[in-house]
Design a protein around this motif. Structure first.
Motif, mmCIF file in Angstrom:
data_model
loop_
_atom_site.group_PDB
_atom_site.id
_atom_site.type_symbol
_atom_site.label_atom_id
_atom_site.label_comp_id
_atom_site.label_asym_id
_atom_site.label_seq_id
_atom_site.Cartn_x
_atom_site.Cartn_y
_atom_site.Cartn_z
ATOM 1 N N PHE A 181 2.772 2.893 -7.440
ATOM 2 C CA PHE A 181 1.872 2.397 -6.402
ATOM 3 C C PHE A 181 1.032 3.536 -5.838
ATOM 4 O O PHE A 181 -0.192 3.420 -5.701
ATOM 5 C CB PHE A 181 2.691 1.739 -5.286
ATOM 6 C CG PHE A 181 1.881 1.272 -4.106
ATOM 7 C CD1 PHE A 181 1.138 0.102 -4.179
ATOM 8 C CD2 PHE A 181 1.863 2.000 -2.927
ATOM 9 C CE1 PHE A 181 0.389 -0.328 -3.083
ATOM 10 C CE2 PHE A 181 1.117 1.578 -1.835
ATOM 11 C CZ PHE A 181 0.387 0.405 -1.914
ATOM 12 N N LYS A 182 1.678 4.646 -5.529
ATOM 13 C CA LYS A 182 0.956 5.792 -4.968
ATOM 14 C C LYS A 182 -0.071 6.339 -5.950
ATOM 15 O O LYS A 182 -1.198 6.678 -5.559
ATOM 16 C CB LYS A 182 1.949 6.889 -4.561
ATOM 17 C CG LYS A 182 2.825 6.517 -3.377
ATOM 18 C CD LYS A 182 3.700 7.677 -2.923
ATOM 19 C CE LYS A 182 4.799 7.965 -3.919
ATOM 20 N NZ LYS A 182 5.733 9.009 -3.416
ATOM 21 N N GLU A 183 0.290 6.414 -7.215
ATOM 22 C CA GLU A 183 -0.642 6.937 -8.219
ATOM 23 C C GLU A 183 -1.811 5.982 -8.427
ATOM 24 O O GLU A 183 -2.952 6.417 -8.634
ATOM 25 C CB GLU A 183 0.086 7.187 -9.543
ATOM 26 C CG GLU A 183 1.093 8.321 -9.512
ATOM 27 C CD GLU A 183 0.439 9.696 -9.342
ATOM 28 O OE1 GLU A 183 -0.787 9.806 -9.528
ATOM 29 O OE2 GLU A 183 1.159 10.653 -9.015
ATOM 30 N N PHE A 184 -1.532 4.686 -8.357
ATOM 31 C CA PHE A 184 -2.605 3.711 -8.560
ATOM 32 C C PHE A 184 -3.595 3.766 -7.411
ATOM 33 O O PHE A 184 -4.815 3.667 -7.623
ATOM 34 C CB PHE A 184 -2.022 2.307 -8.710
ATOM 35 C CG PHE A 184 -3.023 1.289 -9.164
ATOM 36 C CD1 PHE A 184 -3.514 1.297 -10.457
ATOM 37 C CD2 PHE A 184 -3.494 0.312 -8.292
ATOM 38 C CE1 PHE A 184 -4.447 0.360 -10.881
ATOM 39 C CE2 PHE A 184 -4.424 -0.624 -8.704
ATOM 40 C CZ PHE A 184 -4.900 -0.602 -10.006
ATOM 41 N N VAL A 185 -3.099 3.905 -6.194
ATOM 42 C CA VAL A 185 -4.000 4.049 -5.048
ATOM 43 C C VAL A 185 -4.890 5.279 -5.242
ATOM 44 O O VAL A 185 -6.093 5.247 -4.950
ATOM 45 C CB VAL A 185 -3.204 4.141 -3.737
ATOM 46 C CG1 VAL A 185 -4.114 4.521 -2.570
ATOM 47 C CG2 VAL A 185 -2.509 2.808 -3.433
ATOM 48 N N LYS A 186 -4.321 6.357 -5.770
ATOM 49 C CA LYS A 186 -5.112 7.569 -6.023
ATOM 50 C C LYS A 186 -6.265 7.305 -6.982
ATOM 51 O O LYS A 186 -7.339 7.904 -6.865
ATOM 52 C CB LYS A 186 -4.224 8.674 -6.602
ATOM 53 C CG LYS A 186 -3.305 9.354 -5.607
ATOM 54 C CD LYS A 186 -2.508 10.446 -6.301
ATOM 55 C CE LYS A 186 -1.483 11.076 -5.379
ATOM 56 N NZ LYS A 186 -0.676 12.097 -6.094
ATOM 57 N N LEU A 187 -6.052 6.415 -7.957
ATOM 58 C CA LEU A 187 -7.105 6.116 -8.928
ATOM 59 C C LEU A 187 -8.321 5.456 -8.281
ATOM 60 O O LEU A 187 -9.404 5.441 -8.870
ATOM 61 C CB LEU A 187 -6.558 5.208 -10.039
ATOM 62 C CG LEU A 187 -5.568 5.827 -11.021
ATOM 63 C CD1 LEU A 187 -5.082 4.771 -12.009
ATOM 64 C CD2 LEU A 187 -6.174 7.007 -11.757
ATOM 65 N N THR A 188 -8.146 4.893 -7.094
ATOM 66 C CA THR A 188 -9.269 4.246 -6.405
ATOM 67 C C THR A 188 -9.944 5.178 -5.397
ATOM 68 O O THR A 188 -11.023 4.858 -4.889
ATOM 69 C CB THR A 188 -8.799 2.977 -5.660
ATOM 70 O OG1 THR A 188 -7.926 3.343 -4.576
ATOM 71 C CG2 THR A 188 -8.065 2.046 -6.602
ATOM 72 N N GLN A 189 -9.309 6.285 -5.105
ATOM 73 C CA GLN A 189 -9.869 7.213 -4.115
ATOM 74 C C GLN A 189 -11.011 8.012 -4.738
ATOM 75 O O GLN A 189 -10.950 8.414 -5.893
ATOM 76 C CB GLN A 189 -8.777 8.135 -3.575
ATOM 77 C CG GLN A 189 -7.721 7.392 -2.764
ATOM 78 C CD GLN A 189 -6.524 8.252 -2.397
ATOM 79 O OE1 GLN A 189 -6.308 9.335 -2.954
ATOM 80 N NE2 GLN A 189 -5.724 7.782 -1.456
ATOM 81 N N GLY A 190 -12.025 8.243 -3.966
ATOM 82 C CA GLY A 190 -13.167 9.001 -4.455
ATOM 83 C C GLY A 190 -14.196 8.166 -5.191
ATOM 84 O O GLY A 190 -15.252 8.676 -5.570
ATOM 85 N N LEU A 191 -13.899 6.891 -5.418
ATOM 86 C CA LEU A 191 -14.877 6.010 -6.057
ATOM 87 C C LEU A 191 -15.932 5.587 -5.026
ATOM 88 O O LEU A 191 -15.636 5.493 -3.826
ATOM 89 C CB LEU A 191 -14.185 4.783 -6.654
ATOM 90 C CG LEU A 191 -13.239 5.065 -7.818
ATOM 91 C CD1 LEU A 191 -12.477 3.800 -8.212
ATOM 92 C CD2 LEU A 191 -13.990 5.631 -9.014
ATOM 93 N N PRO A 192 -17.154 5.300 -5.464
ATOM 94 C CA PRO A 192 -18.249 5.039 -4.525
ATOM 95 C C PRO A 192 -18.281 3.615 -3.986
ATOM 96 O O PRO A 192 -19.340 2.996 -3.856
ATOM 97 C CB PRO A 192 -19.489 5.345 -5.376
ATOM 98 C CG PRO A 192 -19.078 4.989 -6.757
ATOM 99 C CD PRO A 192 -17.626 5.370 -6.863
ATOM 100 N N MET A 193 -17.119 3.054 -3.701
ATOM 101 C CA MET A 193 -17.017 1.771 -3.021
ATOM 102 C C MET A 193 -15.710 1.776 -2.242
ATOM 103 O O MET A 193 -14.939 2.732 -2.316
ATOM 104 C CB MET A 193 -17.073 0.609 -4.011
ATOM 105 C CG MET A 193 -15.932 0.530 -4.993
ATOM 106 S SD MET A 193 -16.043 -0.934 -6.058
ATOM 107 C CE MET A 193 -15.836 -2.273 -4.894
ATOM 108 N N ARG A 194 -15.464 0.718 -1.515
ATOM 109 C CA ARG A 194 -14.294 0.701 -0.632
ATOM 110 C C ARG A 194 -13.158 -0.104 -1.264
ATOM 111 O O ARG A 194 -13.319 -1.282 -1.582
ATOM 112 C CB ARG A 194 -14.671 0.116 0.727
ATOM 113 C CG ARG A 194 -15.830 0.875 1.366
ATOM 114 C CD ARG A 194 -16.107 0.476 2.797
ATOM 115 N NE ARG A 194 -17.414 0.979 3.172
ATOM 116 C CZ ARG A 194 -17.687 2.250 3.508
ATOM 117 N NH1 ARG A 194 -16.710 3.144 3.515
ATOM 118 N NH2 ARG A 194 -18.924 2.617 3.813
ATOM 119 N N PHE A 195 -12.032 0.569 -1.442
ATOM 120 C CA PHE A 195 -10.818 -0.074 -1.903
ATOM 121 C C PHE A 195 -9.796 -0.033 -0.773
ATOM 122 O O PHE A 195 -9.522 1.036 -0.203
ATOM 123 C CB PHE A 195 -10.227 0.649 -3.119
ATOM 124 C CG PHE A 195 -10.948 0.405 -4.408
ATOM 125 C CD1 PHE A 195 -10.569 -0.621 -5.255
ATOM 126 C CD2 PHE A 195 -12.009 1.210 -4.783
ATOM 127 C CE1 PHE A 195 -11.224 -0.839 -6.454
ATOM 128 C CE2 PHE A 195 -12.673 1.011 -5.979
ATOM 129 C CZ PHE A 195 -12.279 -0.023 -6.821
#
Length: 590
Positions: A126-140
């Motif tokens: 779960f923690k690693e998957f959340v990291k995959l969305t960080q830094g992307l140019p939209m809001r997760f």
């Protein structure tokens, strides 16, 4: 995407609005879709400082300086970015690939429930998957999965401890508990479920609901437990019952179900209040993203059914953020708000010409014009298909000393709906055999998470394809490896190749691969670009259809065969389950 807080921006926004400081961007000559006043306001200018809006009015010239970028939108419409308030994004596509398609469609925010990643990889995943969305140019935004285990008596998916659920809330952009879809565990006050709900409420987390089949006192008890939304209503009566009890309703229009046709005409004819209605997809396949879109499709659909475009856009933006308690930051184009803005040529096609997220131009002329960070996936998350053995034909034999056997059969009425059936099958060389003439197949559920090699082999009716075997490592929400076969040799071939691939879907005949779809991230997600993922995904269904499969979306069959939240009969590596009566069933009727 990390945002500047409103508190940290008060002085600079105030100064720009007053003309004492200069904006970074001014959008001029716009028609504003105002989701507060329910009107189109012409000749509007918008001034943006950093990632927030400082000024909305008729003349922003006082906010412009030498360094200000001025964009003349020449009378085009501007609307707030769309949001999907409930979507499972741990399927098929990397978050970065989904982000590209979301932005192109004007969907700038996603609220994700990564339940299957957790079922395979636990809290670490779960923690690693959340990291995959960080830094992307939209809001997760994410919720801690609230649907695991589906049924404590049978489920074997990885789950989170109570401490891990609370630790999850400490992660940036994790905002609460995902859909609690076993509503009976709420109404019967299951201690573990009530503890999770109580912990979330005490710590300010929101809780998403799933109330399919609940009504009257059961629905009241569920809502009274602090769960105020549901995405399961499939018709107007169910929507209205929930609205009357104060629920927020997410009207679903996605790949598993499309419900707007059965809901919106009555909403409009009855002039039902719209302020607690939202659109959601629940999940979208690569093929449907191309064919339909995301929340933009919901807006177009609503307009085609007679809804005012302003109302459709309001439902697609403001309402969701107000449900999540984020209305001061998002959901509208107004002073102080984060500058998530769509530029639209018209209010029929709902095709954004430009998209801004946090004041940054991310889409222009149907192209993503911002860089995305490089995807870094931990190696261990690409090595999750563990069976502990190499499969042989004998692993799929059901032994018998008789000439024939009466057997239990899982009958497919649709790709999702199963019924309990029986059939008499021949025994060949001590093995109860599948039957081409009767369209009876063998189906195996195999532990691929813990590496035990445990499995159940049973029978399935109605696939109707001229293939050797079809297998998949993705299944809701147990994620057993499912292999359906007309013969044991091809079943072993498919199972071994799925292990070699470390996840995916595979169709084979005569020990030759007809089609494969690689899903190496947790056995659930492709790591390829969208176009390749789409091609592989589409080819699986095409090959099965070309070879005579009876169903339009056969890839869904192995996904739902272990799904304990639906009746009537399901298969896990621990056995065949009668879901309603909550008991294991004998495969041979002796």
């Amino acid at each position: 995407m990390k945002a500047n807080s409103l508190a940290s921006m008060i002085s600079s926004l105030n100064a720009v609005a007053m003309g004492e400081s200069k904006a970074d961007i001014v959008l001029k000559n716009c028609k504003l879709v105002n989701v507060y006043s329910r009107e189109i306001v012409p000749e509007i200018h918008v001034a943006i400082k950093k990632d927030r809006i400082a000024y909305v009015g008729k003349d922003a010239s006082h906010t412009a300086g030498e360094g200000t970028v001025i964009m003349d939108l020449q009378g085009k419409y501007i609307a707030p970015g769309f949001v999907d308030p409930h979507i499972h994004i741990d399927q098929y596509l990397l978050p970065s690939e989904l982000a590209k398609k979301s932005l192109l469609s004007g969907t700038t925010s996603l609220f994700a429930d990564p339940i299957d990643i957790v079922s395979v990889c636990g809290f670490r995943g779960f923690k690693e998957f959340v990291k995959l969305t960080q830094g992307l140019p939209m809001r997760f935004y994410h919720v801690v999965p609230g649907g695991l285990p589906v049924d404590r008596k049978f489920s074997h998916a990885r789950t989170l401890t109570k401490k891990e659920e609370l630790d999850g809330l400490k992660i940036e952009n994790v905002i609460g508990l995902g859909e609690v879809f076993s509503w009976t565990r709420v109404t019967t006050q299951d201690p573990s479920t009530i503890t999770s709900i109580t912990n979330m409420l005490k710590n300010g987390g929101i809780i998403n609901g799933h109330t399919a089949g609940a009504s009257d006192k059961k629905l009241n008890a569920y809502i009274a437990s602090g769960i105020f939304s549901c995405h399961e209503p499939i018709d107007y009566d169910q929507v209205l019952e929930r609205l009357r009890l104060g629920m927020w309703v997410m009207m679903r229009e996605g790949s598993i179900r499309r419900d707007l046709d059965k809901i919106l005409p009555s909403v409009l004819s009855n002039k039902t209040y719209l302020d607690r209605l939202m659109f959601c997809t629940d999940g979208v396949t690569p093929k449907d993203i191309v064919e339909y879109g995301l929340i933009d499709h919901c807006v177009r659909k609503a307009i085609s059914l007679g809804m005012d475009p302003i109302d459709a856009i309001t439902i697609a933006s403001k309402n969701s953020f107000e449900y999540y308690g984020m209305g001061k930051d998002l959901g509208a184009i107004a002073p102080g708000k984060l500058a998530d803005i769509l530029v639209l040529d018209d209010l029929e096609r709902i095709m954004p010409d430009k998209v801004f997220v946090g004041g940054k131009l991310v889409v222009a002329h149907n192209r993503v014009v911002t860089d995305l960070p490089r995807v870094v996936i931990p190696n261990w998350m690409k090595k999750t298909v563990k069976t502990g053995t190499k499969f042989k034909e004998k692993d799929f034999i059901i032994k018998s000393k008789n000439n024939s056997e009466q057997v239990l059969v899982i009958r497919l009425d649709t790709e999702i709906i199963t019924k309990m059936d029986n059939e008499e099958l021949r025994v060949q060389d001590g093995n109860v055999a599948s039957s081409y003439d009767k369209d009876i197949w063998k189906v195996a559920a195999i532990d691929r998470t813990y590496g035990t090699g445990k499995k159940t082999v049973a029978f399935l009716r109605n696939l109707g394809a001229d293939i050797g075997a079809f297998g998949c490592t993705q299944s809701f929400h147990e994620n057993d490896m499912i292999v359906i076969g007309s013969n044991e040799s091809d079943m072993a071939f498919v199972a071994n190749n799925l292990v070699k691939m470390q996840g995916g879907m595979l169709v084979a005949k005569d020990n030759k691969i007809l089609s494969k779809f690689s899903l190496p991230l947790a056995g659930l997600i492709s790591i390829s670009p969208f176009e390749k993922t789409l091609d592989e995904y589409s080819d699986i269904d095409s090959k099965l259809a070309d070879n005579g499969c009876k169903f339009r979306n056969p890839h869904l069959i192995p996904l739902f065969l272990p799904f304990l939240a639906l009746p009537e009969i399901r298969i896990l590596y621990t056995g065949v389950v009668d879901v309603k009566n909550r008991k294991y069933l004998k495969i041979l009727n002796r």
